[in-house]
Design a protein around this motif. Structure first.
Motif, PDB file in Angstrom:
ATOM      1  N   TYR A   6       0.848  -1.201   0.000  1.00  0.00           N
ATOM      2  CA  TYR A   6       0.000   0.000   0.000  1.00  0.00           C
ATOM      3  C   TYR A   6       0.879   1.245   0.000  1.00  0.00           C
ATOM      4  CZ  TYR A   6      -3.391  -3.439   1.612  1.00  0.00           C
ATOM      5  OH  TYR A   6      -4.186  -4.541   1.733  1.00  0.00           O
ATOM      6  N   TYR A 504     -11.924  -2.379 -15.944  1.00  0.00           N
ATOM      7  CA  TYR A 504     -12.523  -2.526 -14.616  1.00  0.00           C
ATOM      8  C   TYR A 504     -12.465  -3.973 -14.136  1.00  0.00           C
ATOM      9  CZ  TYR A 504     -14.304   2.239 -14.918  1.00  0.00           C
ATOM     10  OH  TYR A 504     -14.399   3.594 -15.008  1.00  0.00           O
ATOM     11  N   LEU A 511      -8.282  -6.473  -7.010  1.00  0.00           N
ATOM     12  CA  LEU A 511      -8.784  -6.147  -5.666  1.00  0.00           C
ATOM     13  C   LEU A 511      -9.368  -7.369  -4.974  1.00  0.00           C
ATOM     14  CD1 LEU A 511     -10.530  -2.708  -6.248  1.00  0.00           C
ATOM     15  CD2 LEU A 511      -8.536  -3.148  -4.822  1.00  0.00           C
ATOM     16  N   ILE A 512     -10.114  -8.160  -5.708  1.00  0.00           N
ATOM     17  CA  ILE A 512     -10.818  -9.287  -5.088  1.00  0.00           C
ATOM     18  C   ILE A 512      -9.941 -10.531  -5.006  1.00  0.00           C
ATOM     19  CG2 ILE A 512     -12.873 -10.777  -5.191  1.00  0.00           C
ATOM     20  CD1 ILE A 512     -13.582  -7.861  -4.797  1.00  0.00           C
ATOM     21  N   TYR A 516      -3.132 -10.728  -1.365  1.00  0.00           N
ATOM     22  CA  TYR A 516      -2.458  -9.670  -0.609  1.00  0.00           C
ATOM     23  C   TYR A 516      -3.194  -9.442   0.706  1.00  0.00           C
ATOM     24  CZ  TYR A 516      -6.326  -6.726  -2.128  1.00  0.00           C
ATOM     25  OH  TYR A 516      -7.581  -6.219  -2.343  1.00  0.00           O
TER      26      TYR A 516
ATOM     27  N   LEU B  16     -17.023   3.101 -11.478  1.00  0.00           N
ATOM     28  CA  LEU B  16     -15.992   2.251 -10.865  1.00  0.00           C
ATOM     29  C   LEU B  16     -16.055   2.349  -9.338  1.00  0.00           C
ATOM     30  CD1 LEU B  16     -13.480   0.430 -11.198  1.00  0.00           C
ATOM     31  CD2 LEU B  16     -12.103   2.493 -11.114  1.00  0.00           C
ATOM     32  N   ALA B  19     -19.065   0.576  -8.043  1.00  0.00           N
ATOM     33  CA  ALA B  19     -18.890  -0.885  -8.115  1.00  0.00           C
ATOM     34  C   ALA B  19     -17.993  -1.361  -6.975  1.00  0.00           C
ATOM     35  CB  ALA B  19     -18.295  -1.266  -9.462  1.00  0.00           C
ATOM     36  N   ILE B  20     -16.929  -0.620  -6.729  1.00  0.00           N
ATOM     37  CA  ILE B  20     -15.996  -1.028  -5.662  1.00  0.00           C
ATOM     38  C   ILE B  20     -16.680  -0.909  -4.298  1.00  0.00           C
ATOM     39  CG2 ILE B  20     -13.850  -0.381  -4.477  1.00  0.00           C
ATOM     40  CD1 ILE B  20     -12.672   0.206  -7.249  1.00  0.00           C
ATOM     41  N   LEU B  23     -18.987  -3.807  -3.861  1.00  0.00           N
ATOM     42  CA  LEU B  23     -18.219  -5.016  -3.570  1.00  0.00           C
ATOM     43  C   LEU B  23     -17.751  -5.020  -2.123  1.00  0.00           C
ATOM     44  CD1 LEU B  23     -16.123  -5.416  -6.812  1.00  0.00           C
ATOM     45  CD2 LEU B  23     -17.572  -7.155  -5.773  1.00  0.00           C
ATOM     46  N   LEU B  27     -18.599  -7.819   0.612  1.00  0.00           N
ATOM     47  CA  LEU B  27     -17.555  -8.693   1.164  1.00  0.00           C
ATOM     48  C   LEU B  27     -17.303  -8.496   2.652  1.00  0.00           C
ATOM     49  CD1 LEU B  27     -15.249  -8.464  -1.926  1.00  0.00           C
ATOM     50  CD2 LEU B  27     -16.104 -10.599  -0.984  1.00  0.00           C
ATOM     51  N   GLU B 122      -5.755  -8.984  15.639  1.00  0.00           N
ATOM     52  CA  GLU B 122      -6.383  -8.295  14.513  1.00  0.00           C
ATOM     53  C   GLU B 122      -7.883  -8.538  14.517  1.00  0.00           C
ATOM     54  OE1 GLU B 122      -7.559  -7.852  10.152  1.00  0.00           O
ATOM     55  OE2 GLU B 122      -7.487  -9.738  11.228  1.00  0.00           O
ATOM     56  N   HIS B 151      -2.461  -2.763   8.424  1.00  0.00           N
ATOM     57  CA  HIS B 151      -2.183  -1.513   7.718  1.00  0.00           C
ATOM     58  C   HIS B 151      -3.423  -0.625   7.760  1.00  0.00           C
ATOM     59  CE1 HIS B 151      -0.719   1.255   4.731  1.00  0.00           C
ATOM     60  NE2 HIS B 151       0.452   0.648   4.776  1.00  0.00           N
ATOM     61  N   GLU B 154      -6.151  -0.864   5.149  1.00  0.00           N
ATOM     62  CA  GLU B 154      -7.124  -1.953   5.211  1.00  0.00           C
ATOM     63  C   GLU B 154      -8.307  -1.618   6.120  1.00  0.00           C
ATOM     64  OE1 GLU B 154      -4.729  -5.354   6.173  1.00  0.00           O
ATOM     65  OE2 GLU B 154      -3.958  -5.463   4.133  1.00  0.00           O
ATOM     66  N   LEU B 159     -12.356  -3.338   1.938  1.00  0.00           N
ATOM     67  CA  LEU B 159     -12.302  -4.305   0.842  1.00  0.00           C
ATOM     68  C   LEU B 159     -10.910  -4.945   0.780  1.00  0.00           C
ATOM     69  CD1 LEU B 159     -13.558  -5.542  -1.746  1.00  0.00           C
ATOM     70  CD2 LEU B 159     -12.652  -3.609  -2.999  1.00  0.00           C
ATOM     71  N   LEU B 160      -9.894  -4.149   1.085  1.00  0.00           N
ATOM     72  CA  LEU B 160      -8.522  -4.660   1.023  1.00  0.00           C
ATOM     73  C   LEU B 160      -8.296  -5.746   2.067  1.00  0.00           C
ATOM     74  CD1 LEU B 160      -6.623  -1.253   0.661  1.00  0.00           C
ATOM     75  CD2 LEU B 160      -7.251  -2.849  -1.161  1.00  0.00           C
ATOM     76  N   ARG B 161      -9.091  -5.709   3.128  1.00  0.00           N
ATOM     77  CA  ARG B 161      -8.955  -6.723   4.169  1.00  0.00           C
ATOM     78  C   ARG B 161      -9.826  -7.944   3.893  1.00  0.00           C
ATOM     79  NH1 ARG B 161      -8.968 -10.507   6.472  1.00  0.00           N
ATOM     80  NH2 ARG B 161      -8.817 -10.991   8.701  1.00  0.00           N
ATOM     81  N   HIS B 163     -11.290  -8.879   0.978  1.00  0.00           N
ATOM     82  CA  HIS B 163     -11.436  -9.319  -0.419  1.00  0.00           C
ATOM     83  C   HIS B 163     -11.401 -10.837  -0.541  1.00  0.00           C
ATOM     84  CE1 HIS B 163      -7.110 -10.330  -1.108  1.00  0.00           C
ATOM     85  NE2 HIS B 163      -6.963  -9.516  -0.093  1.00  0.00           N
ATOM     86  N   SER B 164     -10.631 -11.489   0.352  1.00  0.00           N
ATOM     87  CA  SER B 164     -10.486 -12.936   0.203  1.00  0.00           C
ATOM     88  C   SER B 164     -11.737 -13.694   0.671  1.00  0.00           C
ATOM     89  CB  SER B 164      -9.264 -13.417   0.973  1.00  0.00           C
ATOM     90  OG  SER B 164      -9.328 -12.956   2.297  1.00  0.00           O
ATOM     91  N   TRP B 166     -14.358 -13.674  -0.913  1.00  0.00           N
ATOM     92  CA  TRP B 166     -15.174 -13.920  -2.119  1.00  0.00           C
ATOM     93  C   TRP B 166     -15.614 -15.371  -2.233  1.00  0.00           C
ATOM     94  CZ3 TRP B 166     -13.305 -17.402  -5.731  1.00  0.00           C
ATOM     95  CH2 TRP B 166     -11.952 -17.715  -5.648  1.00  0.00           C
ATOM     96  N   ASN B 167     -14.806 -16.292  -1.709  1.00  0.00           N
ATOM     97  CA  ASN B 167     -15.203 -17.698  -1.873  1.00  0.00           C
ATOM     98  C   ASN B 167     -15.926 -18.249  -0.637  1.00  0.00           C
ATOM     99  OD1 ASN B 167     -13.012 -17.732  -0.261  1.00  0.00           O
ATOM    100  ND2 ASN B 167     -11.829 -19.231  -1.400  1.00  0.00           N
TER     101      ASN B 167
END
Lengths: 530, 358
Positions: A6, A504, A511-512, A516, B16, B19-20, B23, B27, B122, B151, B154, B159-161, B163-164, B166-167
């Protein structure tokens, strides 16, 4: 500061903004400050190394330049008075002075590189030999950190000083501009190894804000991050599991590890270079391409012309050619011509130069026998391929399959498998283990285990494999599209809807699906360590 | 660039970001049917009326005190801004943030958090920080709480935290993407089940019984903050049997409260006076109280707060009364629902609680 962090993204975002706000004549100054700041984050003490290289190269360059200038002036002023012989003697004397400056600069800088990168390797070998002959082998290792990107910036800077010595261009008069050339941060960590005459054309220029540069640069950065965080960092988990436990993962798993590492390295290194070139592009600076779809090569020799191009050309121009045409090699040439048949007499000096270059290439990649053997294996395959060329030609004259798609695909796959096999030396802890693991692919028949769920014990879930597969398909598709030219240029001609949908999708995929953040180990680029 | 092109680009950028954002909403964990503690902090922002008392602290506040009982018995309005393993600096910044919205009469801090002088985990950070609205207090709290591998980015862009995830998305993630049902009662996490105290874990010997510098620093800051805002600070130790509350810790807090003229109530020592029956008033063997215990604590504490600080009885104020009647209705409804669940399944299925094998 890792590229995939970041902090780095914030760093470049702020830099981009300031870069286009300040008066253009100060843009290069900002880049110098940014580069040193970037290097400072890697380790404040490393600044001493890069400053030492810059200052020593600047002084040597200026001295060589002054000698060349005074020579030109003297010869022009005394054109009529001097005989041809006197001119030659004068030139030789001046050349010798220049050579001394060059030599001092090369010794100093390669000396730094040798000390920080290879001293512990040398000590380990001395200890090993000492133990073998009954000694104690008790030399202790040096606690010395390897400054970030030292192999890259040393080679780049030494290329500059050699070019100055050869009179290819005049030395840079402004030490700060030279400092920027040495430390330009996007390429500091993993190249490309730029040439001064290439990079300086745009590095010190004033760059107005140009939408196309920004847009194309950002696209390239995003593409680089996609390769790095979606593919390379994800597959890394499985690669690490496989190579760190060679006792468990043999046979089929060694093969999987070999192939996975090939994908990881490709995505990691080319991704890093995409980010580098993309950042430079946003700044209006043109950095040389370092790859030309290398996994489509039909031979190892071709592969090395398309992979890490700037390193290959560096070794060619600054080591192979000078070595091949050196007085020593000429003597060897004479000797071999006298003592062997004409063909061998001609080839042996080439072999010697090739072996030296590949030995050095291996050593450049890392201070271990793994890399040296890796370099020599490449050399071996290239030399054998060259020597078997008449046989290939004879074969193709008899069996006309050379131009069929099938044969070309076969050549590509063969090359990828071959280079991946050689790359196993990058992975395993030592040379014997590497040979053992390679051998296990043919002796341990556990290929059924690949389908019994064992692949899910490598740290990747089914979903991860799905993402990887999709990522690799995208990678392949982009490489195929690249055959028709720049993908970004082709995209730019598409309707907005398609274009933006692709941008996009890529950004959101990073991102997804990016490996990371918390739960993932942030990984350096593999080439950072070189 | 012509206007149309410019407009298109702006629209594309807006799209954009939307959309983010969507998401991110999708998430982020919803904390509705499991780990509901993650929902507590954000529920404060739904409050339409102010409060006489604000509680801050760890699970010993949000599981052991019932604000509805405080209202029902004394007409005291209160809210618990508690969170799982809430650290003292998190409590401090929550108070600081709360004082921007309202100035309560009393702030109550459960001092078990004094045991921690460093960020702990965390996961707990997330439960306490994600629910806070973006503010400078939130950023300060994040900075004070982050573990080494965390960080700020996040937290600012969750989303940066997440994001995973998704599954592992479930229907719940889609259902509650914009709105969630309330799960707490003014920050109180209700549990009607019972698990009596059988054994009490033996307290560990500690290398030092002194509270850490950072903990003291934030307690001092909390005292100052309350003074500046003319809010009475009360320190409590909830009647949870464990984690063990050491005598040495108690002595330090006593001394501190005397020095700073603060009211300190050790409810653990006064458990009998409060009327806690550890056979019926706890749902996990003395770690936390159930609704019965939480109501007893509220009654006991409410009386002290009323007597000491003269808190007004609001039950005759129509506006507040109607708001709190609605809260009481929801409270009773949930109690009934949990009791029904207990009867049907033998455990609280809707809270993601695992069935006990005893």
């Amino acid at each position: 500061m890792l590229f995939a962090s970041y902090n780095f993204i914030v760093f470049i975002s702020v830099l981009f903004i300031i870069y286009y706000i300040i008066p253009k004549k100060y843009q290069w100054v900002l880049l110098l400050l940014a580069s040193y700041l970037f290097y400072f984050f890697a380790g404040p003490s490393y600044l001493i190394y890069i400053a030492a290289t810059t200052i020593s190269t600047y002084i040597a360059g200026r001295m060589i330049g002054n000698i060349a200038q005074s020579q030109a002036r003297y010869l022009s002023e005394h054109k009529k008075e001097l005989t041809r012989g006197e001119k030659r003697v004068y030139r030789d004397r001046q050349k010798s002075k220049m050579w001394r400056w060059l030599l001092a600069c090369l010794l100093f800088n390669f000396g730094i590189l040798a000390v920080v990168k290879y001293s512990n390797f040398v000590i380990a070998n001395i200890n090993h030999i000492s133990k073998a002959v009954g000694g104690t082998g008790g030399f202790s290792f040096w606690n010395i950190a390897l400054p970030m990107g030292i192999s890259f910036y040393t080679f780049q800077t030494m290329g500059y000083i050699i070019d100055v010595y050869r009179g290819k261009y005049s030395p840079e008069k402004n030490i700060f501009k030279l400092a920027l050339f040495v430390s330009f941060f996007p390429q500091l960590v993993q190249g490309p190894i730029s040439r001064f005459d290439d990079l300086s054309q745009t590095l010190f220029k004033e760059h107005p804000f140009e939408y196309r540069n920004i847009s194309f640069g950002l696209q390239r950065i995003v593409w680089g991050y996609f390769k790095k965080v979606v593919i390379a960092d994800r597959i890394m988990v499985a690669v690490n599991t496989l190579i760190k436990d060679p006792e468990t993962y043999q046979g089929a798993f060694a093969l999987v590890g070999m192939l996975f590492y090939a994908f990881q390295l490709y995505a990691d290194f080319t991704g890093g270079i995409d980010i580098t070139i993309g950042i430079a592009e946003v700044l209006g600076i043109k950095v040389k391409e370092n790859f030309d779809r290398p996994y489509f090569s039909k031979s190892i020799a071709e592969y090395w012309r398309r992979w890490h191009i700037t390193m290959g050309t560096w070794f060619r121009d600054y080591l192979f050619y000078p070595l091949s045409t050196s007085k020593g090699m000429m003597k060897i040439y004479k000797f071999t011509r006298q003592h062997f048949n004409p063909y061998l007499g001609k080839r042996i000096p080439v072999y010697i130069s090739t072996i030296i270059v590949w030995f050095t290439t291996g050593l450049w990649h890392g201070s271990s026998w793994n890399f040296i053997v890796w370099g020599l294996m490449n050399c071996f395959v290239i030399v054998i391929s060259q020597e078997l060329e008449p046989l290939y030609s004879w074969f193709h004259s008899k069996v006309r399959i050379g131009n069929t798609i099938g044969f070309r695909v076969f050549q590509v796959i063969r090359t990828v498998l071959l280079l991946s096999a050689i790359r196993m030396f990058d992975c395993y802890r030592d040379v014997p283990t590497t040979f053992r693991m390679f051998g296990s692919m043919f002796t341990v028949f556990n290929y059924r285990e690949l389908f019994n769920g064992s692949m899910l014990n490598l740290g990747l879930s089914m979903a991860d494999y799905g993402v990887l597969l999709l990522g690799l398909v995208i990678l392949l598709t982009v490489s195929l599209v690249q055959r028709k030219g720049s993908v970004r240029a082709q995209l730019a001609s598409r309707p907005h809807l398609i274009r933006y949908a692709i941008y996009y999708a890529l950004l959101i995929a990073i991102l997804i699906f990016g490996a990371y953040g918390v739960g993932y180990d942030s990984s350096q680029f593999i080439y950072n360590q070189f | 660039m012509n206007k149309k092109k410019f407009g298109l680009r702006v629209a594309a950028v807006c799209f954009l970001f939307i959309a983010i954002w969507l998401l991110q909403r999708l998430l982020m964990p919803k904390y509705v049917s499991a780990i509901v503690e993650g929902s507590l902090i954000e529920e404060y922002y739904r409050e339409e009326t102010s409060h006489d008392v604000i509680f801050v602290g760890d699970c010993e506040v949000y599981e052991n005190i019932s604000p509805i009982a405080l209202w029902d018995n004394y007409g005291i309005t209160s809210f618990i801004r508690g969170g799982a393993q809430q650290l003292i600096w998190q409590s401090y910044y929550l108070l600081e943030e709360t004082f921007k919205y309202e100035k309560p009469e009393v702030a109550v801090f459960n001092i078990l958090a004094m045991q921690y002088d460093e960020p702990q985990s965390e996961a707990y950070n997330r439960l306490n920080l994600d629910g806070m609205r973006m503010s400078k207090e939130k950023i300060k709290s994040i900075n004070a709480s982050m573990m080494e591998d965390e960080h700020l980015a996040e937290y600012l862009f969750p989303l940066l935290r997440y994001h995973s995830r998704w599954n592992e998305l479930s229907w719940e993630d889609f259902k509650y993407i914009f709105n969630k049902d309330k799960i707490s009662h003014n920050g109180y996490y209700m549990r009607v089940d019972i698990q009596p105290v059988k054994t009490i874990p033996k307290p560990k010997k500690l290398p030092s019984y002194e509270f850490g510098e950072k903990a003291w620093e934030y307690l001092n800051r909390m005292v100052e903050l309350c003074k500046e805002n003319d809010v009475q600070l009360v320190l409590i130790k909830a009647p949870s049997i464990y984690p063990h509350w050491y005598d040495e810790w108690d002595a330090q807090i006593k001394e501190y409260s005397e020095e700073h003229d603060l009211l300190y109530i050790n409810l653990l020592q006064k458990a009998d006076e409060v009327g806690i029956d550890y056979n019926t008033d706890t749902y996990n063997g003395g770690l936390h109280l159930n609704i019965s215990g939480a109501e007893k604590v509220a009654v006991y504490l409410g009386n002290i707060l009323k007597e000491t600080y003269g808190l007004k009885d609001h039950r005759d104020e129509p506006e507040l009364s109607s708001v709190w009647q609605e809260k009481s209705r929801f409270y009773n409804e949930m109690r009934e629902k949990q009791l029904r669940e207990l009867e049907e399944y033998g455990y609280l299925k809707s809270l993601g609680v695992e069935k006990r094998e005893d």
